[in-house]
Write a protein that holds these residues in place. Structure first.
Motif, short mmCIF file in Angstrom:
data_model
loop_
_atom_site.label_atom_id
_atom_site.label_comp_id
_atom_site.label_asym_id
_atom_site.label_seq_id
_atom_site.Cartn_x
_atom_site.Cartn_y
_atom_site.Cartn_z
N SER A 121 0.83 -1.20 0.00
CA SER A 121 0.00 0.00 0.00
C SER A 121 0.86 1.25 0.00
O SER A 121 0.61 2.19 -0.75
CB SER A 121 -0.92 0.02 1.22
OG SER A 121 -1.81 -1.05 1.16
N PHE A 180 -8.33 -4.58 -7.15
CA PHE A 180 -9.21 -3.99 -6.15
C PHE A 180 -10.66 -4.30 -6.50
O PHE A 180 -11.01 -4.42 -7.68
CB PHE A 180 -9.06 -2.46 -6.10
CG PHE A 180 -7.75 -1.98 -5.55
CD1 PHE A 180 -7.62 -1.71 -4.21
CD2 PHE A 180 -6.67 -1.79 -6.39
CE1 PHE A 180 -6.41 -1.26 -3.69
CE2 PHE A 180 -5.46 -1.34 -5.89
CZ PHE A 180 -5.33 -1.07 -4.54
N VAL A 204 -11.40 -2.39 -2.01
CA VAL A 204 -10.90 -3.49 -1.16
C VAL A 204 -9.84 -4.27 -1.94
O VAL A 204 -10.06 -4.65 -3.09
CB VAL A 204 -12.06 -4.43 -0.75
CG1 VAL A 204 -11.56 -5.64 0.01
CG2 VAL A 204 -13.08 -3.66 0.08
N LYS A 205 -8.69 -4.49 -1.29
CA LYS A 205 -7.63 -5.30 -1.91
C LYS A 205 -8.12 -6.73 -2.04
O LYS A 205 -8.67 -7.30 -1.09
CB LYS A 205 -6.37 -5.28 -1.04
CG LYS A 205 -5.78 -3.91 -0.89
CD LYS A 205 -4.66 -3.93 0.15
CE LYS A 205 -4.24 -2.53 0.46
NZ LYS A 205 -3.34 -2.47 1.60
N THR A 206 -7.92 -7.30 -3.23
CA THR A 206 -8.44 -8.64 -3.47
C THR A 206 -7.55 -9.39 -4.46
O THR A 206 -6.77 -8.78 -5.18
CB THR A 206 -9.89 -8.57 -4.01
OG1 THR A 206 -10.41 -9.89 -4.09
CG2 THR A 206 -9.97 -7.90 -5.35
N TYR A 229 -4.64 -11.69 -1.50
CA TYR A 229 -5.51 -10.95 -0.59
C TYR A 229 -6.88 -11.61 -0.53
O TYR A 229 -7.40 -12.06 -1.55
CB TYR A 229 -5.69 -9.50 -1.06
CG TYR A 229 -4.57 -8.60 -0.64
CD1 TYR A 229 -4.58 -7.98 0.60
CD2 TYR A 229 -3.50 -8.36 -1.49
CE1 TYR A 229 -3.54 -7.15 0.99
CE2 TYR A 229 -2.46 -7.53 -1.11
CZ TYR A 229 -2.50 -6.91 0.13
OH TYR A 229 -1.47 -6.10 0.50
N ASN A 242 -9.52 -7.93 2.05
CA ASN A 242 -8.64 -6.81 2.34
C ASN A 242 -7.49 -7.17 3.29
O ASN A 242 -6.85 -6.30 3.85
CB ASN A 242 -9.44 -5.62 2.90
CG ASN A 242 -8.90 -4.29 2.43
OD1 ASN A 242 -8.33 -4.17 1.35
ND2 ASN A 242 -9.09 -3.27 3.23
#
Length: 114
Positions: A4, A70, A74-76, A92, A95
């Motif tokens: 991030s 994303f 949300v991180k995926t 991921y 998230n």
């Protein structure tokens, strides 16, 4: 968190050259950020002001350095980070980091070239 910070840092740096935003018919906005030399630094999509879909980062030479996914901010999914002869894959889920794998190879199978 490192990923991030890396992506946020790249956006901050890239904003020194004016970014380009394009409204798409499906409601998404395609965003392109540039390095000072004019090369693309990062490209991806926003949906309702949140990152959505695939985001890709490039170094000043135009080589891919990271690919992220994303879903409405949300991180995926699988994220990939290329660094010299190393490829790091971060998975991921909700998230949160679910798994991290790193490969080091002097003759990489996965290429960071677009």
């Amino acid at each position: 968190m490192l990923l991030s910070a890396m992506l946020i840092g790249m956006i901050s740096y890239a904003q020194e050259v004016k970014p380009k935003f394009e409204q798409l018919e499906d409601g998404k906005i395609q965003a392109t950020y540039f390095h000072e030399n004019g090369e693309v630094a990062q490209q991806g999509f926003f949906l309702n002001k949140k990152r959505h879909g695939e985001w890709t980062s490039y170094n000043v030479k135009g080589e891919k350095t990271a690919q992220a996914e994303f879903n409405k901010g949300v991180k995926t999914g699988k994220w990939f980070i290329w660094s010299d002869d190393k490829l790091t894959e971060v998975d991921y889920a909700d998230n949160q980091i679910a798994a991290v794998n790193t490969w080091v190879n002097k003759n990489p199978v996965a290429s960071n070239r677009p």
